[in-house]
Design a protein around this motif. Structure first.
Motif, short mmCIF file in Angstrom:
data_model
loop_
_atom_site.label_atom_id
_atom_site.label_comp_id
_atom_site.label_asym_id
_atom_site.label_seq_id
_atom_site.Cartn_x
_atom_site.Cartn_y
_atom_site.Cartn_z
N ALA A 22 39.57 34.14 44.48
CA ALA A 22 39.41 33.47 45.77
C ALA A 22 40.11 32.12 45.77
O ALA A 22 40.76 31.72 46.73
N VAL A 23 40.00 31.40 44.64
CA VAL A 23 40.67 30.10 44.52
C VAL A 23 42.18 30.26 44.64
O VAL A 23 42.87 29.44 45.24
N ASN A 24 42.72 31.35 44.06
CA ASN A 24 44.16 31.58 44.09
C ASN A 24 44.61 32.29 45.36
O ASN A 24 45.76 32.70 45.48
N GLY A 25 43.71 32.44 46.30
CA GLY A 25 44.07 33.08 47.56
C GLY A 25 44.14 34.59 47.49
O GLY A 25 44.68 35.24 48.38
N GLU A 26 43.62 35.18 46.42
CA GLU A 26 43.64 36.62 46.26
C GLU A 26 42.22 37.15 46.18
O GLU A 26 41.38 36.61 45.47
N LEU A 27 41.96 38.21 46.89
CA LEU A 27 40.68 38.89 46.81
C LEU A 27 40.92 40.35 46.50
O LEU A 27 41.84 40.97 47.05
N THR A 28 40.12 40.89 45.62
CA THR A 28 40.22 42.31 45.33
C THR A 28 39.59 43.09 46.46
O THR A 28 38.50 42.77 46.92
N ARG A 29 40.30 44.09 46.93
CA ARG A 29 39.76 44.93 48.00
C ARG A 29 39.92 46.40 47.63
O ARG A 29 40.83 46.75 46.88
N GLN A 30 39.03 47.22 48.11
CA GLN A 30 39.12 48.65 47.88
C GLN A 30 40.05 49.25 48.94
O GLN A 30 39.78 49.17 50.14
N LEU A 31 41.16 49.82 48.49
CA LEU A 31 42.11 50.44 49.41
C LEU A 31 42.12 51.95 49.21
O LEU A 31 42.01 52.43 48.07
N PRO A 32 42.29 52.70 50.30
CA PRO A 32 42.34 54.17 50.17
C PRO A 32 43.52 54.61 49.31
O PRO A 32 44.64 54.09 49.48
N GLU A 66 41.46 46.88 35.37
CA GLU A 66 42.43 45.93 35.92
C GLU A 66 42.81 46.40 37.32
O GLU A 66 42.97 47.60 37.57
N ASP A 67 42.93 45.46 38.24
CA ASP A 67 43.25 45.82 39.63
C ASP A 67 44.68 46.33 39.76
O ASP A 67 45.58 45.91 39.03
N ILE A 68 44.89 47.22 40.71
CA ILE A 68 46.22 47.64 41.09
C ILE A 68 46.84 46.50 41.92
O ILE A 68 46.15 45.87 42.72
N VAL A 69 48.11 46.22 41.71
CA VAL A 69 48.79 45.20 42.51
C VAL A 69 49.70 45.91 43.51
O VAL A 69 50.50 46.78 43.12
N VAL A 70 49.56 45.56 44.78
CA VAL A 70 50.35 46.21 45.83
C VAL A 70 50.94 45.15 46.76
O VAL A 70 50.56 43.97 46.71
N THR A 71 51.86 45.59 47.60
CA THR A 71 52.44 44.72 48.62
C THR A 71 52.52 45.52 49.92
O THR A 71 52.67 46.75 49.87
N THR A 96 38.93 58.38 46.01
CA THR A 96 39.39 58.09 47.37
C THR A 96 39.83 56.65 47.57
O THR A 96 40.57 56.35 48.50
N ALA A 97 39.37 55.74 46.70
CA ALA A 97 39.73 54.32 46.84
C ALA A 97 39.86 53.69 45.46
O ALA A 97 39.24 54.13 44.50
N VAL A 98 40.71 52.65 45.38
CA VAL A 98 40.90 51.94 44.11
C VAL A 98 40.94 50.44 44.40
O VAL A 98 41.32 50.02 45.49
N PRO A 99 40.55 49.61 43.40
CA PRO A 99 40.57 48.15 43.60
C PRO A 99 41.99 47.61 43.55
O PRO A 99 42.75 47.90 42.63
N CYS A 100 42.36 46.83 44.55
CA CYS A 100 43.74 46.34 44.65
C CYS A 100 43.79 44.85 44.99
O CYS A 100 42.90 44.32 45.67
N LYS A 101 44.82 44.22 44.50
CA LYS A 101 45.19 42.88 44.94
C LYS A 101 46.46 43.01 45.77
O LYS A 101 47.42 43.67 45.35
#
Length: 286
Positions: A22-32, A66-71, A96-101
Motif C-alpha cells: 500500500a505504501v508503494n502504491g501497489e495492492l494485491t488483487r484477485q484477478l480472474p 508470490e504474486d503474479i505481476v501483470v500490466t 478461477t482467480a490468482v493474486p496479482c499486482k
C-alpha cells in the motif's frame, strides 16, 4: 479470563506485506485467470517439464507464495509480466482467480526489461531460452531506434539492459547461428553445449552441413553426442573452405558466349578478382 489469541506469524507477515504494498502504491488483487493473457515478449520455455510439474505441485499444496505481476492489456484484461508458468499451473488446476499486482510501464522496452528481470537468473534457464529472449531484446531496441550499428556496441547495450555481462550476451546470441538440426540436437541433449557453442561461432558456421552429413553416414553406437563430437573434430581437421562469396557463386554459375560463339564460364575473370577460390573454381568448371 482467556487472553486474546495472538495472530499467527503467517498472518502477521501477510499483513506487513499488504501494508508495504500500500505504501508503494501497489495492492494485491484477485484477478480472474481467464482475464490474464500471455505476453508476446516472453520467449522463455513454457514446456511441461520437471520444473513446471514442481511449480504445479507447489501451487496445489501451498497456493501462491508470490504474486503474479501483470500490466493492463485492454478492457478487463491483463498481460502477464512475471508468473507465466504459475498462471499456466493455475489453469491446469482449475483455479478461477490468482493474486496479482498491476504495474504500468512507460514503453515496450521497460516492460521487456521487467519481464526478463523476473527470469534471467533462474538456475534452470535454458541457454536457448536466453538466446531467444536476447534476440527479442535486440528487436525491441531496434524498433525504438536505440540499437547501435556495431556488433560489440550492440552486445554492450544489451548487457546493460539485461544485467548480464557482454561476454554472456555474445555467447548466447551465437547460439542463434546454429541451424534447426543442431539446435534440436543441443536442446534434446544429443549434443553437448560445449560443442554447440563451438559450432555456433561464426568461424565454424560453414562446417554445420559437413558435420550433419558425417553424422548421417556413421553409426553412433549408443553415443550420439560422442558421434557429433567426432564429426566436429573431423570437419575442423579437414579445413573445409568457407562458402564462396555471393558474387563468386553468381559468376560461377553464369554462362557467357565468347567471341568464337563458344559457351563458357567467366572463370578467368573470377580468378583475377577472387584468387583464394582459384582451385575450387577451376575444379568445378571442368
Amino acid at each position: 479470563m482467556a487472553g486474546k489469541k495472538s495472530p499467527s506469524i503467517f498472518s502477521t507477515l501477510q499483513k506487513t506485506t499488504e501494508n508495504a504494498s500500500a505504501v508503494n502504491g501497489e495492492l494485491t488483487r484477485q484477478l480472474p485467470v481467464a482475464s490474464l493473457v500471455d505476453n508476446s515478449l516472453n520467449r522463455f520455455s513454457m514446456a511441461e517439464d520437471d520444473e513446471f510439474l514442481s511449480t504445479m505441485r507447489s501451487v496445489e499444496q501451498d497456493g501462491f507464495l508470490e504474486d503474479i505481476v501483470v500490466t493492463p492489456d485492454g478492457e478487463n484484461t491483463w498481460r502477464i509480466i512475471s508468473g507465466h508458468r504459475r498462471v499456466m499451473a493455475a489453469r491446469k488446476l482449475g483455479k478461477t482467480a490468482v493474486p496479482c499486482k498491476v504495474r504500468r510501464y512507460p514503453d515496450k522496452l521497460s516492460e521487456l526489461r521487467a519481464l526478463m528481470g523476473a527470469n534471467v537468473h533462474r538456475r534452470s534457464l535454458s541457454p536457448f531460452d536466453m538466446a531467444r529472449q536476447l534476440e527479442t531484446l535486440r528487436e525491441v531496441l531496434s524498433e525504438s531506434g536505440q540499437l547501435p550499428d556495431g556488433t560489440k556496441e550492440q552486445a554492450e547495450l544489451m548487457a546493460a539492459q539485461s544485467d548480464l555481462s557482454r561476454a554472456t550476451v555474445e555467447r548466447h546470441l551465437d547460439l542463434l547461428n546454429l541451424d534447426e538440426t543442431m539446435t534440436g540436437w543441443a536442446e534434446r541433449g544429443e549434443m553437448t553445449m560445449t560443442d554447440a557453442y563451438e559450432m555456433a561461432r561464426r568461424k565454424n558456421v560453414h562446417l554445420q552441413d559437413a558435420v550433419e552429413e558425417y553424422v548421417a553416414h556413421n553409426n553412433a553406437n549408443g553415443d550420439f553426442p560422442g558421434l557429433v563430437h567426432r564429426a566436429i573434430a573431423w570437419a575442423k581437421a579437414a579445413e573445409l573452405p568457407p562458402p564462396l562469396p555471393r558474387a563468386v557463386r553468381a559468376a560461377q554459375n553464369r554462362i557467357e558466349i565468347n567471341g568464337n560463339g563458344t559457351r563458357v564460364r567467366p572463370v578467368t575473370v573470377i580468378l583475377a578478382v577472387f584468387p583464394p577460390y582459384a582451385n575450387h573454381l577451376l575444379s568445378s568448371s571442368k
